[in-house]
Scaffold this motif. Structure first.
Motif, short mmCIF file in Angstrom:
data_model
loop_
_atom_site.label_atom_id
_atom_site.label_comp_id
_atom_site.label_asym_id
_atom_site.label_seq_id
_atom_site.Cartn_x
_atom_site.Cartn_y
_atom_site.Cartn_z
N LEU A 152 0.65 -1.16 -0.04
CA LEU A 152 0.12 0.10 -0.05
C LEU A 152 0.97 1.37 -0.21
CD1 LEU A 152 -2.58 -1.04 2.62
CD2 LEU A 152 -2.92 -1.06 0.20
N GLY A 153 2.10 1.26 0.38
CA GLY A 153 2.83 2.26 0.54
C GLY A 153 2.59 3.13 1.94
N TRP A 154 2.07 2.63 2.74
CA TRP A 154 1.68 3.45 3.88
C TRP A 154 2.56 3.09 5.29
CZ3 TRP A 154 -4.27 1.84 4.30
CH2 TRP A 154 -5.06 2.34 3.25
N HIS A 155 2.82 3.96 5.91
CA HIS A 155 3.56 4.09 7.03
C HIS A 155 2.63 4.53 7.96
CE1 HIS A 155 7.55 3.00 5.38
NE2 HIS A 155 7.06 3.79 4.24
N ASN A 156 2.69 3.73 9.36
CA ASN A 156 2.11 4.33 10.68
C ASN A 156 0.51 4.99 10.25
OD1 ASN A 156 4.33 3.89 12.29
ND2 ASN A 156 5.32 5.69 11.35
N ALA A 157 -0.35 4.16 9.63
CA ALA A 157 -1.61 4.57 9.24
C ALA A 157 -2.25 4.30 10.60
CB ALA A 157 -2.11 3.56 7.89
N GLU A 158 -2.96 5.04 11.13
CA GLU A 158 -3.72 5.16 12.34
C GLU A 158 -5.24 4.61 12.18
OE1 GLU A 158 -2.58 8.39 14.73
OE2 GLU A 158 -0.48 7.69 15.06
N VAL A 159 -5.19 3.66 11.43
CA VAL A 159 -6.79 3.47 11.11
C VAL A 159 -7.68 2.99 12.32
CG1 VAL A 159 -6.11 2.79 8.67
CG2 VAL A 159 -6.38 1.12 10.62
N GLY A 160 -7.13 2.28 13.22
CA GLY A 160 -7.68 1.86 14.46
C GLY A 160 -8.55 2.91 15.17
N SER A 161 -7.73 3.60 15.74
CA SER A 161 -7.95 5.02 16.40
C SER A 161 -9.12 5.79 15.72
CB SER A 161 -6.92 5.67 16.77
OG SER A 161 -5.97 6.39 15.77
N VAL A 162 -8.88 6.21 14.43
CA VAL A 162 -9.86 6.92 13.65
C VAL A 162 -11.16 6.33 13.65
CG1 VAL A 162 -10.48 7.89 11.23
CG2 VAL A 162 -7.91 7.91 12.23
N LEU A 163 -11.30 4.84 13.44
CA LEU A 163 -12.48 4.44 13.43
C LEU A 163 -13.09 3.94 14.97
CD1 LEU A 163 -11.89 1.25 10.96
CD2 LEU A 163 -13.05 3.52 10.44
N MET A 164 -12.32 4.00 15.78
CA MET A 164 -13.05 3.88 17.07
C MET A 164 -13.50 5.20 17.64
SD MET A 164 -10.62 1.41 19.57
CE MET A 164 -9.02 2.37 19.41
N GLU A 165 -12.83 6.32 17.37
CA GLU A 165 -13.22 7.65 17.65
C GLU A 165 -14.65 8.08 16.80
OE1 GLU A 165 -11.63 12.32 17.22
OE2 GLU A 165 -10.37 10.73 17.00
N ARG A 166 -14.65 7.57 15.41
CA ARG A 166 -15.91 7.85 14.60
C ARG A 166 -17.09 7.02 14.97
NH1 ARG A 166 -19.76 8.14 12.69
NH2 ARG A 166 -20.63 8.61 10.58
N PHE A 167 -16.87 5.82 15.44
CA PHE A 167 -18.12 4.86 15.72
C PHE A 167 -18.18 4.29 17.03
CE2 PHE A 167 -16.96 4.42 10.92
CZ PHE A 167 -18.17 4.66 10.30
N ASN A 168 -17.25 4.43 17.98
CA ASN A 168 -17.47 4.10 19.10
C ASN A 168 -17.76 2.81 19.44
OD1 ASN A 168 -17.22 4.87 22.02
ND2 ASN A 168 -19.59 5.08 22.17
N VAL A 169 -17.07 1.85 18.50
CA VAL A 169 -17.51 0.36 19.03
C VAL A 169 -15.63 -0.31 18.85
CG1 VAL A 169 -19.64 0.16 17.73
CG2 VAL A 169 -17.40 -0.01 16.43
N PRO A 170 -15.70 -1.35 19.65
CA PRO A 170 -14.35 -1.87 19.39
C PRO A 170 -13.76 -2.32 18.14
CG PRO A 170 -15.93 -2.96 21.07
CD PRO A 170 -16.72 -2.34 20.23
N VAL A 171 -12.62 -1.99 17.84
CA VAL A 171 -11.88 -2.01 16.42
C VAL A 171 -10.74 -3.39 16.82
CG1 VAL A 171 -10.55 -1.08 14.77
CG2 VAL A 171 -12.63 0.12 15.65
N ARG A 172 -10.78 -4.20 15.99
CA ARG A 172 -9.85 -5.00 16.04
C ARG A 172 -8.91 -5.10 14.50
NH1 ARG A 172 -10.74 -10.35 19.68
NH2 ARG A 172 -8.65 -10.33 19.70
N LEU A 173 -7.54 -5.41 14.53
CA LEU A 173 -6.83 -5.19 13.17
C LEU A 173 -5.82 -6.14 13.33
CD1 LEU A 173 -5.98 -3.25 10.86
CD2 LEU A 173 -4.41 -2.17 12.38
N GLY A 174 -5.80 -6.88 12.22
CA GLY A 174 -4.79 -8.05 11.78
C GLY A 174 -4.19 -8.22 10.73
N ASN A 175 -3.04 -8.91 10.57
CA ASN A 175 -2.42 -9.21 9.47
C ASN A 175 -3.30 -10.01 8.48
OD1 ASN A 175 -0.82 -11.33 7.99
ND2 ASN A 175 0.28 -9.75 7.65
#
Length: 313
Positions: free
Chosen positions: A91-114
């Motif tokens: 993807l060419g991405w470094h330090n993409a803080e996707v989890g925190s953005v989604l948790m703040e927006r939707f206020n539900v648990p977020v899990r991220l994995g390979n």
């Protein structure tokens, strides 16, 4: 632990496309949306479109259903605790803080994995329904990865980096891999490697670089060099799988990914090598098969991680 009235939204971020799906407690995809990832625009742009899809799918959750979280599958180095993509070369991405953005927006648990690890989760939770406690999922595509379920638990390691199967050394004097090491498995039997080797051994195809599809078609049509390329790739893949079987003694090894899903010849060659090289007692205990899932395996794994405890109980 969450119940079967739970609903989870899964996100599979691929190099070309991103799939977002609403999944219930039986592993059924109720609705889904797919769109171009366009990673070159930056992770913030992609996440913005993911949030739009999640908002639409949230409205599909039944009145008495419980939205239990958002699961995300992505290639690359993942920090599961901070819920960010540390680095994803595809993807060419470094330090993409996707989890925190989604948790703040939707206020539900977020899990991220390979993505390879979560594909193993999909096979365990939805594919075997807990019947197989020890399995290994191997993806063979542009790159190669593995997810390992041992005793009903996902093996992730200290930094959630377990399963970098494509970077085990097959030839200490081999060519340098993009990871910096030499002689990695990916250099011999990934889709990228098969196409590269064809270019080197066969020359350009009508002025264009070979694709893996071209190589497999040529092999099936009797091209001796193409057939040899596929056979050698199968030998490398099969030998490396033998090592995994000897290390983990699984009940099932499942192969998937674009290269395996689109061709049977590589799978057959790998299986021949496994039969010839594996310790007989361990070979007799393990089933080697292709995945029954298609492109949906990423979102099923991303949602399945929420049901791991439920299945393992």
């Amino acid at each position: 632990m969450i119940g079967h009235n739970a609903y989870v939204i899964g996100v599979d971020i691929g190099r070309t496309t991103t799939l977002v799906a609403l999944v219930n407690g039986n592993g059924e995809i109720l609705n889904q949306m797919e769109f171009p990832t366009l990673p070159e625009k930056g992770w913030e742009d992609t996440i913005s479109r993911i949030m739009q899809a999640i908002t639409s799918l949230e409205e599909c959750i039944p009145e008495h259903g419980i939205w239990s979280g958002i699961g995300i599958a992505s290639a690359g180095v993942i920090n599961c605790e901070r819920k960010n993509i540390v680095y994803a070369s595809n993807l060419g991405w470094h330090n993409a803080e996707v989890g925190s953005v989604l948790m703040e927006r939707f206020n539900v648990p977020v899990r991220l994995g390979n993505d390879a690890n979560l594909a193993a989760v999909a096979e365990y939770v939805w594919g075997t329904k807990k019947d197989v406690q020890d399995l290994i999922y191997i993806t063979v595509s542009t790159g190669i990865g593995a997810g390992i379920i041992n005793g009903g638990q996902l093996v992730q390691g200290k930094s959630n980096s377990a399963g970098e199967f494509g970077h085990i050394t097959m030839d200490v004097m081999g060519q340098q891999c993009k990871c910096g090491n030499y002689g990695c498995l990916e250099n011999y039997c990934s889709g990228t490697a098969i196409a590269y080797i064809a270019d080197r051994r066969l020359g350009k195809l009508k002025g264009q670089s070979w694709t893996t599809k071209d190589v497999f078609e040529a092999a099936q049509n009797g091209n001796g060099i193409a057939l040899d390329i596929v056979k050698v790739a199968g030998i490398y893949l099969g030998n490396s799988i033998v090592s995994l079987i000897h290390l983990f003694n699984p009940t099932k090894v499942i192969l998937g990914g674009g290269i395996i899903n689109n061709d049977n010849m590589l799978f057959q060659e790998a299986n021949k090598t496994i039969n010839n090289r594996c310790l007989p007692t361990m070979r007799n205990q393990v089933t080697i098969q292709k995945t029954m899932f298609g492109k949906e395996i990423g979102v099923l794994g991303a949602t399945g991680i929420f049901f791991m405890d439920e299945v393992s109980s």
